[in-house]
Design an enzyme around this catalytic site. Structure first.
Site, PDB file in Angstrom:
ATOM      1  N   CYS A  31     -12.334  -7.252  49.008  1.00 36.53           N
ATOM      2  CA  CYS A  31     -13.255  -6.568  48.235  1.00 36.53           C
ATOM      3  C   CYS A  31     -13.111  -6.466  47.014  1.00 36.53           C
ATOM      4  O   CYS A  31     -11.836  -6.291  46.375  1.00 36.53           O
ATOM      5  CB  CYS A  31     -12.454  -5.075  48.219  1.00 36.53           C
ATOM      6  SG  CYS A  31     -12.982  -3.484  47.276  1.00 36.53           S
ATOM      7  N   CYS A  34     -11.736  -3.505  44.454  1.00 33.52           N
ATOM      8  CA  CYS A  34     -10.081  -3.246  44.777  1.00 33.52           C
ATOM      9  C   CYS A  34      -9.386  -4.501  44.137  1.00 33.52           C
ATOM     10  O   CYS A  34      -8.026  -4.246  43.663  1.00 33.52           O
ATOM     11  CB  CYS A  34      -9.478  -3.260  46.454  1.00 33.52           C
ATOM     12  SG  CYS A  34      -9.942  -2.592  47.251  1.00 33.52           S
TER      13      CYS A  34
END
Length: 101
Positions: A31, A34
């Site tokens: 991600c 993230c």
């Protein structure tokens, strides 16, 4: 203090029974957003001794992600006395994360 890796084995001890407020970062290695939030969360963990910071890898801990109804990542969850008091999905700046606490 650094962020603690949270899993189903240590969840009760580290999160539910924590005497300090807990900031949980739900993330995954693939991600991109993230990876933007992670260093901010680590910085908060190092600066704020008055709270516990934990990271939950949703790929490794799908039960915990399901328990919190995580639909997108990154998601930040704040718990006090074992209860969710705040939750936000998506990239957040440090000031926005601190305001959640």
């Amino acid at each position: 203090m650094s962020a603690v890796n949270i899993n189903k084995t240590n969840f009760q001890n580290e999160v539910i029974h924590s005497e300090k407020p807990v900031l949980l970062d739900f993330w995954a290695s693939w991600c991109g957003p993230c990876r933007m939030v992670s260093p901010i969360v680590d910085e908060i963990a190092a600066e704020r001794g008055d709270l516990k910071v934990g990271k939950v890898n949703v790929d490794e801990q799908p039960e915990l992600a399901g328990q919190f109804g995580i639909m997108s990542i990154p998601t930040l969850v704040v718990l006090k006395n074992g209860k969710v008091t705040n939750q936000a999905a998506g990239v957040r700046h440090k000031a926005q994360i601190l305001a959640m606490l």
